[in-house]
Design a protein around this motif. Structure first.
Motif, PDB file in Angstrom:
ATOM      1  N   VAL A   1       0.835  -1.208   0.000  1.00  0.00           N
ATOM      2  CA  VAL A   1       0.000   0.000   0.000  1.00  0.00           C
ATOM      3  C   VAL A   1       0.867   1.255   0.000  1.00  0.00           C
ATOM      4  CG1 VAL A   1      -1.615   1.346   1.395  1.00  0.00           C
ATOM      5  CG2 VAL A   1      -1.986  -1.095   1.082  1.00  0.00           C
ATOM      6  N   THR A   2       2.004   1.216   0.697  1.00  0.00           N
ATOM      7  CA  THR A   2       2.845   2.413   0.815  1.00  0.00           C
ATOM      8  C   THR A   2       3.727   2.660  -0.407  1.00  0.00           C
ATOM      9  OG1 THR A   2       4.572   1.119   1.917  1.00  0.00           O
ATOM     10  CG2 THR A   2       2.922   2.202   3.317  1.00  0.00           C
ATOM     11  N   VAL A   3       3.845   1.671  -1.316  1.00  0.00           N
ATOM     12  CA  VAL A   3       4.768   1.828  -2.450  1.00  0.00           C
ATOM     13  C   VAL A   3       4.344   2.948  -3.398  1.00  0.00           C
ATOM     14  CG1 VAL A   3       5.758   0.697  -4.470  1.00  0.00           C
ATOM     15  CG2 VAL A   3       5.586  -0.543  -2.305  1.00  0.00           C
ATOM     16  N   PRO A   4       3.079   2.976  -3.882  1.00  0.00           N
ATOM     17  CA  PRO A   4       2.701   4.085  -4.773  1.00  0.00           C
ATOM     18  C   PRO A   4       2.894   5.447  -4.121  1.00  0.00           C
ATOM     19  CG  PRO A   4       1.032   2.362  -4.781  1.00  0.00           C
ATOM     20  CD  PRO A   4       1.964   2.043  -3.675  1.00  0.00           C
ATOM     21  N   VAL A   5       2.592   5.527  -2.842  1.00  0.00           N
ATOM     22  CA  VAL A   5       2.782   6.799  -2.147  1.00  0.00           C
ATOM     23  C   VAL A   5       4.264   7.178  -2.136  1.00  0.00           C
ATOM     24  CG1 VAL A   5       2.426   8.032   0.017  1.00  0.00           C
ATOM     25  CG2 VAL A   5       0.777   6.305  -0.707  1.00  0.00           C
TER      26      VAL A   5
ATOM     27  N   GLY B   1      11.142   7.206   5.723  1.00  0.00           N
ATOM     28  CA  GLY B   1      11.172   6.608   7.055  1.00  0.00           C
ATOM     29  C   GLY B   1       9.808   6.600   7.713  1.00  0.00           C
ATOM     30  N   PHE B   2       9.065   7.677   7.535  1.00  0.00           N
ATOM     31  CA  PHE B   2       7.704   7.732   8.099  1.00  0.00           C
ATOM     32  C   PHE B   2       6.823   6.666   7.471  1.00  0.00           C
ATOM     33  CE2 PHE B   2       3.348   9.317   7.525  1.00  0.00           C
ATOM     34  CZ  PHE B   2       2.945   9.374   8.857  1.00  0.00           C
ATOM     35  N   LEU B   3       6.890   6.544   6.138  1.00  0.00           N
ATOM     36  CA  LEU B   3       6.067   5.534   5.470  1.00  0.00           C
ATOM     37  C   LEU B   3       6.505   4.125   5.881  1.00  0.00           C
ATOM     38  CD1 LEU B   3       5.827   7.107   1.898  1.00  0.00           C
ATOM     39  CD2 LEU B   3       4.041   7.031   3.644  1.00  0.00           C
ATOM     40  N   ALA B   4       7.822   3.914   6.089  1.00  0.00           N
ATOM     41  CA  ALA B   4       8.305   2.595   6.513  1.00  0.00           C
ATOM     42  C   ALA B   4       7.774   2.241   7.898  1.00  0.00           C
ATOM     43  CB  ALA B   4       9.831   2.578   6.508  1.00  0.00           C
ATOM     44  N   ASN B   5       7.778   3.207   8.798  1.00  0.00           N
ATOM     45  CA  ASN B   5       7.242   2.946  10.145  1.00  0.00           C
ATOM     46  C   ASN B   5       5.738   2.667  10.114  1.00  0.00           C
ATOM     47  OD1 ASN B   5       9.712   3.243  11.453  1.00  0.00           O
ATOM     48  ND2 ASN B   5       9.478   5.457  11.625  1.00  0.00           N
TER      49      ASN B   5
ATOM     50  N   LEU C   1       1.332  -1.592  10.450  1.00  0.00           N
ATOM     51  CA  LEU C   1       0.254  -2.347   9.799  1.00  0.00           C
ATOM     52  C   LEU C   1       0.595  -3.835   9.732  1.00  0.00           C
ATOM     53  CD1 LEU C   1      -0.613   0.087   6.850  1.00  0.00           C
ATOM     54  CD2 LEU C   1      -1.970  -0.341   8.907  1.00  0.00           C
ATOM     55  N   VAL C   2       1.840  -4.162   9.342  1.00  0.00           N
ATOM     56  CA  VAL C   2       2.247  -5.562   9.225  1.00  0.00           C
ATOM     57  C   VAL C   2       2.238  -6.236  10.599  1.00  0.00           C
ATOM     58  CG1 VAL C   2       4.190  -7.080   8.685  1.00  0.00           C
ATOM     59  CG2 VAL C   2       3.573  -5.249   7.114  1.00  0.00           C
ATOM     60  N   ALA C   3       2.740  -5.560  11.635  1.00  0.00           N
ATOM     61  CA  ALA C   3       2.803  -6.160  12.963  1.00  0.00           C
ATOM     62  C   ALA C   3       1.411  -6.458  13.503  1.00  0.00           C
ATOM     63  CB  ALA C   3       3.554  -5.225  13.918  1.00  0.00           C
TER      64      ALA C   3
ATOM     65  N   GLN D   1      10.836  -8.794   9.092  1.00  0.00           N
ATOM     66  CA  GLN D   1      12.176  -8.508   8.580  1.00  0.00           C
ATOM     67  C   GLN D   1      12.124  -8.158   7.097  1.00  0.00           C
ATOM     68  OE1 GLN D   1      14.166 -12.183  10.498  1.00  0.00           O
ATOM     69  NE2 GLN D   1      15.816 -10.674  10.365  1.00  0.00           N
ATOM     70  N   TYR D   2      11.307  -8.896   6.348  1.00  0.00           N
ATOM     71  CA  TYR D   2      11.186  -8.610   4.919  1.00  0.00           C
ATOM     72  C   TYR D   2      10.562  -7.238   4.679  1.00  0.00           C
ATOM     73  CZ  TYR D   2      12.497 -13.351   3.566  1.00  0.00           C
ATOM     74  OH  TYR D   2      13.195 -14.512   3.358  1.00  0.00           O
ATOM     75  N   SER D   3       9.594  -6.882   5.521  1.00  0.00           N
ATOM     76  CA  SER D   3       8.971  -5.572   5.343  1.00  0.00           C
ATOM     77  C   SER D   3       9.998  -4.464   5.579  1.00  0.00           C
ATOM     78  CB  SER D   3       7.784  -5.404   6.296  1.00  0.00           C
ATOM     79  OG  SER D   3       8.208  -5.364   7.645  1.00  0.00           O
ATOM     80  N   ARG D   4      10.884  -4.690   6.556  1.00  0.00           N
ATOM     81  CA  ARG D   4      11.971  -3.737   6.772  1.00  0.00           C
ATOM     82  C   ARG D   4      12.934  -3.736   5.589  1.00  0.00           C
ATOM     83  NH1 ARG D   4      11.161   0.452   9.999  1.00  0.00           N
ATOM     84  NH2 ARG D   4      10.733  -0.075  12.161  1.00  0.00           N
TER      85      ARG D   4
END
Length: 671
Positions: free
Chosen positions: A247-251, A330-334, A339-341, A363-366
């Motif tokens: 979901v965060t990739v296009p953003v 970094g904000f989008l990664a957090n 969401l994943v957790a 780990q993969y999401s990171r």
């Protein structure tokens, strides 16, 4: 001084005073055009094409390294499942009778109302009530993980090594291309450019391209491969969580593109401003004595402050705008991690995933967001490098001088006869300087060219050297049009001594031998004969190291007359057929002028010589004196004949040697 200094094309807006190396274009440099990001990238890729084999191998190494790195979290997740299964099995063994099977344990948990725990146990592999951690299996997994990460390191190290070699080879070729280009561009192009800006393109910009490519190319390749590999593993573990992470990739992409679009022009301006600053520093340094003499330190400092502020502002804007990419990513990664957790925890509780899979997925999401952040953060470096590459490509695309003819012609016998046949020339279109000029210099004769500043005297000899091409007519050397000869073949027959002496960092002997053409051996006897004939030997003998004395750039340790004598000795040792002396004595004192004049007389002996001089006393013995005004020959003849004619030459001579007459009243002046 006459010549190009008075007629350089095209006129530029006024700027700081010119230094020792001629006019500048700092104040009048065009504003930086928009960066052709894609086109410049493609062109640089074409420059790297000779390294395609090495690049292919490093891509394979990068692929293997990424694959091994991506396998690591999944293997560690399996290790976590083994540990967790052993812990759960031990707990179930304490709560249930010995010999209870996994299926029975799950059923008992459902009967007791622990549905979620039952689903979780049912979804786990290797859970046996009463059986603890399988140490053998755990050891095998951890050993495999260590081998995988060691392999990833080795292939990554080899990839970085290959990348460094490929980039440095490419940059070396780029420098070679620029060096070759500088020898092919006409003098008119150099006249239009600020010298400092050209130096900045050759040094700073190429260094920035090398640094940027080394830092970004391998990381970009690794980042892209990591994204693909991690995304594959994420879908393999759980397509639901993978979609959540995507979901965060296009953003991220849209945000990066928006920021990069705003920062691109700032990087172009940053390096253009750097070039302008270098041009100013180079000019003020070379002319620092005149700057101090005329009290222009404040003006130079003001210009420096203005250009330095422009570099500061452009750099600050470019770095600030592009620097917002990293914290945004970094904000989008957090956000993605949260969401994943949450969703992963719910699916573990529901029995759809094991805890090891969720651990691996986190780990993969990171790993998934980290390369995206790296790509985003490298955009500022990449834009800076592409901006520098574009400036280098602009230099490589500059118009070149006409190629030498193939096959070329050479005079059958070089006697030194030079003929101007209906020659016309202009620096600026529609502003003619020389029109329909005819002149013949017979072999062995000395032709003196005089006239007011801007008359075209220096231009005339520049045309002989083919520093510029004539617009009409032709110049013949012993009956051969000089345009039918190679430039090197023509210039190898000509020696030149200028008003501005040029000495390089090296010994005095090396500076004198610089004019000797490659392939020609000069004995020590010939060398000493040249230095004695040009009055160089006496003052060099007084130096502690003699001819081995090392000069700095410009020969600051020598007087102006001594430097001029060295350049005359250089021309003498070159033994040219034609000699050009352009104001060679204008910057020396009267006593030194005598030595220089004696050296030039020895140098002119038996050679066709063109002498440009403002001091008419130095050309009285010339075989032919040519007087020029506004690009035309208005008079020619010998010294006595021209004085007797009472024309332009007589007026020039009178202006230099006629003593002012004053009538004093009787009785003296009276104190």
């Amino acid at each position: 001084m006459s010549g190009p200094a008075a007629h350089r094309p095209p006129p530029r807006p006024p700027g700081p005073p010119a230094g020792a190396h001629g006019p500048r274009a700092v104040a009048g440099m065009p504003t930086a055009k928009p960066l052709d990001f894609t086109g410049s990238l493609r062109r640089f890729a074409a420059v790297m094409r000779p390294e395609r084999v090495r690049v292919t191998v490093l891509l394979l190494c990068g692929t293997v390294s990424v694959v091994l790195t991506v396998l690591g979290p999944k293997l560690l997740g399996d290790a976590t499942d083994v540990i967790f299964a052993g812990v759960v099995g031990r707990m179930l063994g304490r709560a249930m009778p010995p010999g209870t099977t996994t299926a029975e344990a799950v059923e008992q948990l459902r009967v007791a109302g622990d549905v979620n725990q039952a689903d979780m146990v049912a979804a786990m592999n290797g859970v046996v009530p009463g059986v603890g951690i399988d140490v053998t299996q755990l050891t095998q997994i951890l050993t495999t993980v260590a081998a995988v990460y060691a392999g990833a390191f080795l292939f990554g190290w080899w990839q970085a090594r290959l990348m460094t070699v490929a980039v440095q080879n490419t940059v070396r070729r780029l420098r070679d291309e620029v060096e070759a280009k500088l020898h092919r561009i006409p003098l008119s192009y150099v006249d239009r450019q600020a010298r400092g800006d050209i130096l900045s393109r050759v040094t700073n910009d190429i260094d920035n391209v090398a640094q940027t490519t080394t830092q970004t190319l391998a990381q970009l390749v690794t980042a892209v491969l990591t994204v693909v590999g991690v995304l594959t593993m994420m879908f393999w573990i759980s397509w639901v969580l993978a979609l959540v992470a995507l979901v965060t990739v296009p953003v991220s992409i849209l945000l990066t593109m928006a920021i990069a679009r705003r920062s691109q022009p700032q990087f172009v301006e940053q390096w253009a401003a750097t070039g302008r600053l270098n041009a100013h520093v180079e000019e003020m340094f070379t002319g620092h004595a005149l700057v101090k003499v005329y009290g222009r330190q404040a003006d130079a400092a003001e210009t420096f402050a203005r250009e330095n502020e422009a570099v500061h502002d452009a750099t600050r804007r470019s770095q600030f705008i592009s620097g917002t990419i990293q914290p945004s990513m970094g904000f989008l990664a957090n956000l993605n991690y949260v969401l994943v957790a949450v969703i992963g925890g719910l699916r573990v509780a529901g029995g759809q995933l094991s805890i090891g899979d969720v651990q691996a997925f986190i780990q993969y999401s990171r790993q998934f967001t980290q390369p995206l952040s790296q790509i985003a953060s490298m955009m500022n470096l990449l834009q800076s490098g592409v901006a520098s590459a574009e400036r280098v490509f602009e230099l490589l695309d500059a118009p070149e001088q006409q190629p030498d003819p193939d096959p070329a012609r050479d005079p059958a016998t070089v006697r030194g006869r030079v003929e101007f046949d209906d020659v016309s020339f202009s620096y600026v279109p529609d502003e003619p300087l020389i029109e329909h000029l005819d002149l013949v210099a017979e072999p062995g004769r000395t032709i003196a060219i005089v006239g007011p500043t801007g008359a075209g005297k220096t231009t005339l000899v520049n045309l002989v050297m083919r520093f510029y091409e004539v617009d009409g007519g032709r110049i013949l050397l012993d009956g051969v049009d000089t345009r039918e000869m190679t430039r090197d073949g023509l210039r190898s027959r000509i020696g030149m001594v200028l008003q501005d002496t040029w000495l390089f960092h090296g010994t005095i002997a090396e500076n004198i031998r610089y004019g000797v053409r490659e392939g020609r051996d000069v004995s020590d006897e010939e060398f000493l004969a040249a230095t004695r004939a040009t009055s160089v030997d006496p003052f060099v003998r007084t130096l502690p190291d003699g001819y081995d004395t090392v000069l700095d750039e410009g020969g600051a340790a020598l007087s102006t007359g001594e430097k001029q004598l060295l350049t005359i000795a250089r021309a003498f040792l070159a033994d040219p057929d034609i000699l050009i002396l352009d104001e060679a004595t204008s910057s020396v004192d009267t006593r030194t002028e005598v030595l220089v004049q004696e050296a030039m007389n020895a140098l002119r002996s038996g050679r066709t010589s063109f002498v440009i001089a403002h001091r008419l006393s130095t050309i009285r013995e010339a075989d032919l004196i040519v007087v020029m005004e506004h690009g035309r020959i208005v008079e020619q003849g010998d010294h006595d004949g021209l004085l007797a004619a009472g024309g332009a030459y007589a007026r020039l001579y009178a202006s230099q040697f006629a003593a002012p007459m004053t009538d004093e009243p009787d009785g003296g002046s009276g104190a």
